[in-house]
Motif scaffolding. Structure first.
Motif, PDB file in Angstrom:
ATOM      1  N   ILE A 182    -124.598  -8.374 -78.045  1.00 21.11           N
ATOM      2  CA  ILE A 182    -123.721  -7.286 -77.628  1.00 21.11           C
ATOM      3  C   ILE A 182    -122.389  -7.422 -78.356  1.00 21.11           C
ATOM      4  CG2 ILE A 182    -122.602  -6.148 -75.682  1.00 21.11           C
ATOM      5  CD1 ILE A 182    -124.840  -7.337 -73.907  1.00 21.11           C
ATOM      6  N   HIS A 183    -121.955  -6.320 -78.959  1.00 17.30           N
ATOM      7  CA  HIS A 183    -120.761  -6.332 -79.805  1.00 17.30           C
ATOM      8  C   HIS A 183    -119.808  -5.211 -79.405  1.00 17.30           C
ATOM      9  CE1 HIS A 183    -123.177  -8.973 -82.303  1.00 17.30           C
ATOM     10  NE2 HIS A 183    -124.136  -8.062 -82.225  1.00 17.30           N
ATOM     11  N   GLN A 184    -118.511  -5.425 -79.638  1.00 19.89           N
ATOM     12  CA  GLN A 184    -117.526  -4.390 -79.350  1.00 19.89           C
ATOM     13  C   GLN A 184    -117.556  -3.332 -80.438  1.00 19.89           C
ATOM     14  OE1 GLN A 184    -113.564  -5.732 -78.524  1.00 19.89           O
ATOM     15  NE2 GLN A 184    -112.830  -3.680 -78.093  1.00 19.89           N
ATOM     16  N   GLY A 185    -117.523  -2.087 -80.022  1.00 21.60           N
ATOM     17  CA  GLY A 185    -117.482  -0.977 -80.961  1.00 21.60           C
ATOM     18  C   GLY A 185    -116.070  -0.773 -81.491  1.00 21.60           C
ATOM     19  N   LYS A 186    -115.973  -0.003 -82.532  1.00 22.96           N
ATOM     20  CA  LYS A 186    -114.672   0.288 -83.129  1.00 22.96           C
ATOM     21  C   LYS A 186    -114.036   1.488 -82.441  1.00 22.96           C
ATOM     22  CE  LYS A 186    -116.033  -1.481 -87.603  1.00 22.96           C
ATOM     23  NZ  LYS A 186    -116.397  -1.163 -88.984  1.00 22.96           N
ATOM     24  N   GLY A 187    -112.756   1.393 -82.183  1.00 18.77           N
ATOM     25  CA  GLY A 187    -112.035   2.504 -81.578  1.00 18.77           C
ATOM     26  C   GLY A 187    -112.328   2.651 -80.097  1.00 18.77           C
ATOM     27  N   ASN A 233    -111.596   7.221 -73.655  1.00 20.41           N
ATOM     28  CA  ASN A 233    -110.454   6.457 -74.145  1.00 20.41           C
ATOM     29  C   ASN A 233    -110.480   4.999 -73.690  1.00 20.41           C
ATOM     30  OD1 ASN A 233    -108.206   6.409 -75.852  1.00 20.41           O
ATOM     31  ND2 ASN A 233    -106.810   6.558 -74.118  1.00 20.41           N
ATOM     32  N   THR A 234    -111.691   4.425 -73.606  1.00 17.14           N
ATOM     33  CA  THR A 234    -111.826   3.015 -73.285  1.00 17.14           C
ATOM     34  C   THR A 234    -112.557   2.301 -74.426  1.00 17.14           C
ATOM     35  OG1 THR A 234    -113.968   3.278 -72.157  1.00 17.14           O
ATOM     36  CG2 THR A 234    -111.996   3.484 -70.802  1.00 17.14           C
ATOM     37  N   ASN A 235    -112.418   0.982 -74.462  1.00 17.82           N
ATOM     38  CA  ASN A 235    -113.229   0.195 -75.387  1.00 17.82           C
ATOM     39  C   ASN A 235    -114.680   0.374 -74.992  1.00 17.82           C
ATOM     40  OD1 ASN A 235    -110.975  -0.845 -76.736  1.00 17.82           O
ATOM     41  ND2 ASN A 235    -110.782  -2.504 -75.275  1.00 17.82           N
ATOM     42  N   TRP A 236    -115.581   0.032 -75.874  1.00 18.67           N
ATOM     43  CA  TRP A 236    -117.009   0.170 -75.585  1.00 18.67           C
ATOM     44  C   TRP A 236    -117.782  -0.900 -76.341  1.00 18.67           C
ATOM     45  CZ3 TRP A 236    -119.971   1.552 -79.906  1.00 18.67           C
ATOM     46  CH2 TRP A 236    -119.258   2.056 -80.989  1.00 18.67           C
ATOM     47  N   TYR A 237    -118.993  -1.160 -75.896  1.00 15.55           N
ATOM     48  CA  TYR A 237    -119.852  -2.181 -76.477  1.00 15.55           C
ATOM     49  C   TYR A 237    -121.200  -1.589 -76.843  1.00 15.55           C
ATOM     50  CZ  TYR A 237    -116.262  -5.369 -75.062  1.00 15.55           C
ATOM     51  OH  TYR A 237    -115.062  -6.009 -74.958  1.00 15.55           O
ATOM     52  N   TRP A 238    -121.911  -2.279 -77.732  1.00 11.55           N
ATOM     53  CA  TRP A 238    -123.234  -1.817 -78.140  1.00 11.55           C
ATOM     54  C   TRP A 238    -124.167  -3.013 -78.263  1.00 11.55           C
ATOM     55  CZ3 TRP A 238    -125.147  -3.197 -83.075  1.00 11.55           C
ATOM     56  CH2 TRP A 238    -124.209  -3.757 -83.945  1.00 11.55           C
ATOM     57  N   GLN A 295    -126.236   5.502 -77.766  1.00 14.52           N
ATOM     58  CA  GLN A 295    -125.420   4.330 -78.099  1.00 14.52           C
ATOM     59  C   GLN A 295    -124.962   4.378 -79.535  1.00 14.52           C
ATOM     60  OE1 GLN A 295    -126.371  -0.044 -77.153  1.00 14.52           O
ATOM     61  NE2 GLN A 295    -127.196   0.213 -79.201  1.00 14.52           N
ATOM     62  N   LYS A 296    -123.645   4.383 -79.742  1.00 18.20           N
ATOM     63  CA  LYS A 296    -123.113   4.204 -81.096  1.00 18.20           C
ATOM     64  C   LYS A 296    -123.316   2.730 -81.448  1.00 18.20           C
ATOM     65  CE  LYS A 296    -119.308   7.474 -80.638  1.00 18.20           C
ATOM     66  NZ  LYS A 296    -117.837   7.584 -80.659  1.00 18.20           N
TER      67      LYS A 296
END
Length: 74
Positions: A25-30, A35-40, A71-72
């Motif tokens: 699981i990794h943090q997405g960009k932007g 308007n929150t961080n997101w993970y993929w 999912q991006k």
């Protein structure tokens, strides 16, 4: 089969990242549309253990199936 983090439902709380035994699981960009961080989840590395689902504070943000359209990945 892999799990999926719905980009637009993710609120950016990294409980899943810390709990994942294979670090897939990794943090997405932007920011996402909320308007929150997101993970993929890296589908090729996921071992389908479901720990991410158990620790996620957002009900329904992680699906127990692979849904690339929800999912991006970057």
């Amino acid at each position: 089969m892999s799990h999926t983090i719905e980009t637009e439902k993710c609120i950016g709380v990294p409980e899943c990242v810390e709990a994942c035994p294979v670090a897939c699981i990794h943090q997405g960009k932007g920011k996402n549309n909320n308007n929150t961080n997101w993970y993929w989840i890296d589908f090729s590395a996921c071992i389908d253990c479901s720990i991410c689902v158990q620790v996620c504070p957002t009900q329904g943000a992680i699906l127990d199936r692979e849904e690339p359209t929800l999912q991006k990945s970057s």
